[in-house]
Motif scaffolding. Sequence first.
Motif, short mmCIF file in Angstrom:
data_model
loop_
_atom_site.label_atom_id
_atom_site.label_comp_id
_atom_site.label_asym_id
_atom_site.label_seq_id
_atom_site.Cartn_x
_atom_site.Cartn_y
_atom_site.Cartn_z
N ALA A 5 1.01 -1.40 0.03
CA ALA A 5 -0.03 0.02 0.00
C ALA A 5 1.00 1.43 0.04
CB ALA A 5 -1.27 -0.43 0.97
N LEU A 6 2.07 1.50 1.14
CA LEU A 6 3.05 2.29 0.78
C LEU A 6 3.59 3.13 -0.82
CD1 LEU A 6 4.56 3.90 2.27
CD2 LEU A 6 6.09 2.74 3.07
N ALA A 7 3.72 1.93 -1.01
CA ALA A 7 4.54 1.29 -2.77
C ALA A 7 3.52 2.37 -3.68
CB ALA A 7 4.86 -0.11 -2.97
N ILE A 8 2.14 1.83 -3.86
CA ILE A 8 0.99 3.27 -4.27
C ILE A 8 1.11 3.73 -4.18
CG2 ILE A 8 -0.99 2.60 -5.30
CD1 ILE A 8 -0.49 -0.75 -4.88
N GLY A 9 0.90 3.86 -3.32
CA GLY A 9 0.73 5.59 -2.08
C GLY A 9 1.69 6.38 -2.38
N SER A 10 2.75 6.18 -2.56
CA SER A 10 4.53 6.29 -2.70
C SER A 10 4.60 7.27 -4.02
CB SER A 10 5.42 6.27 -2.41
OG SER A 10 5.64 4.95 -3.06
N TYR A 11 3.31 6.72 -5.48
CA TYR A 11 3.86 6.94 -6.60
C TYR A 11 2.88 7.82 -6.61
CZ TYR A 11 2.64 6.48 -11.45
OH TYR A 11 2.86 6.60 -12.29
N PHE A 12 1.48 7.68 -6.28
CA PHE A 12 0.50 8.80 -6.71
C PHE A 12 0.42 10.13 -5.51
CE2 PHE A 12 -1.50 4.46 -7.51
CZ PHE A 12 -1.93 5.05 -8.89
N LEU A 13 1.19 10.40 -4.67
CA LEU A 13 1.75 11.08 -3.80
C LEU A 13 2.80 12.14 -4.82
CD1 LEU A 13 1.64 13.09 -1.71
CD2 LEU A 13 2.93 11.50 -0.61
N ASN A 14 3.84 10.88 -4.74
CA ASN A 14 4.35 11.32 -6.03
C ASN A 14 4.73 12.49 -7.13
OD1 ASN A 14 7.64 11.79 -4.55
ND2 ASN A 14 6.58 9.56 -3.84
N VAL A 15 3.90 11.99 -7.87
CA VAL A 15 3.19 12.33 -9.16
C VAL A 15 2.69 14.26 -9.00
CG1 VAL A 15 0.90 11.96 -11.28
CG2 VAL A 15 2.60 10.03 -10.19
N TRP A 16 1.87 14.05 -7.81
CA TRP A 16 0.67 14.81 -7.14
C TRP A 16 2.45 16.35 -6.88
CZ3 TRP A 16 1.36 16.74 -2.54
CH2 TRP A 16 0.16 18.57 -2.13
N TYR A 17 2.91 15.65 -5.94
CA TYR A 17 4.19 16.46 -5.46
C TYR A 17 4.88 17.12 -6.06
CZ TYR A 17 7.55 18.07 -1.69
OH TYR A 17 7.71 18.29 -0.61
N SER A 18 5.54 15.72 -6.92
CA SER A 18 6.84 16.59 -8.75
C SER A 18 5.82 17.83 -9.30
CB SER A 18 7.10 15.51 -9.12
OG SER A 18 7.58 14.74 -7.86
N ASN A 19 4.73 17.28 -9.24
CA ASN A 19 3.59 18.02 -10.23
C ASN A 19 3.92 20.16 -9.50
OD1 ASN A 19 2.59 18.96 -12.77
ND2 ASN A 19 1.33 19.59 -11.44
N LYS A 20 3.30 19.93 -8.37
CA LYS A 20 3.02 20.81 -7.89
C LYS A 20 3.71 21.68 -7.53
CE LYS A 20 0.58 22.44 -3.31
NZ LYS A 20 -0.29 23.50 -4.05
N LEU A 21 5.18 20.94 -6.77
CA LEU A 21 6.47 22.08 -6.68
C LEU A 21 7.65 22.39 -7.57
CD1 LEU A 21 6.11 21.20 -3.77
CD2 LEU A 21 8.23 20.36 -3.41
N TYR A 22 7.22 21.38 -8.89
CA TYR A 22 8.60 21.66 -10.23
C TYR A 22 7.94 21.62 -11.38
CZ TYR A 22 11.23 20.99 -6.22
OH TYR A 22 11.96 20.62 -5.08
N GLY A 23 7.09 21.05 -11.60
CA GLY A 23 6.53 20.67 -13.33
C GLY A 23 5.62 21.27 -13.32
#
Length: 223
Positions: A188-206
């Motif tokens: 669950a952590l692996a799946i959650g970290s993927y989607f969290l990183n998609v949102w997080y990376s886009n918000k901060l940098y993308g």
Amino acid sequence: MDLDNLKEIWKDLDEKDFHPAKREGIVPAVTSHEEEIAAILRKRSQNPIAKIKRNLATETIVIVVLYSITMWYYITAWKGQYWEIAVLLGIIGASFVVYYFRKNKLLKEMQRVDYEVKANLEQRLHTLEKYVRFYFVSGTVLTPAAYFVAGVIVLFKTPPRSTEKIPPMFTHITGHDYFVLFTVSGVALAIGSYFLNVWYSNKLYGRHINKLKNLLNQMDEEV
């Protein structure tokens, strides 16, 4: 063409990296169009690079504080029973700090206004995208990886049938239910970290990188 947002993009870049002609005493000719772009770039305005630098600095401070507290906790709690987890967190944290300094250096290099605006921005922007891609992949992989490594450390270092020197959550470490819960939580952590990183990376940098790409497209239209 709206180039106000590029005001600070090239402020600190070392001239010798991009101007061999100047080092040899040759002054390149500048067209009126290039002079116009350079003048626009020097105007005061908010820009994507400044936002990326601010987000990077804030994220680094938060990570250093949280990692330091967590490392100190594992070093001092339970008489240092799980000090290896602190070392693991230290390695990850140190890697991020190195990443911060390299990326921050690149961002400073992107804040220089000179005659070769478009060519230099394209080159630096391509490198910045690689940094962000590496950040996304490493963050997605390291989170579950660190979780499972920490689990292995706890498994091998937890004394059987002992509750005096270990936290209550680890007293049934050898139980079947624990392994099932641990594995399910890890997935669950692996799946959650993927989607969290998609949102997080886009918000901060993308999204700010996309703004720079749009500005490059506007510059193409003016050529």
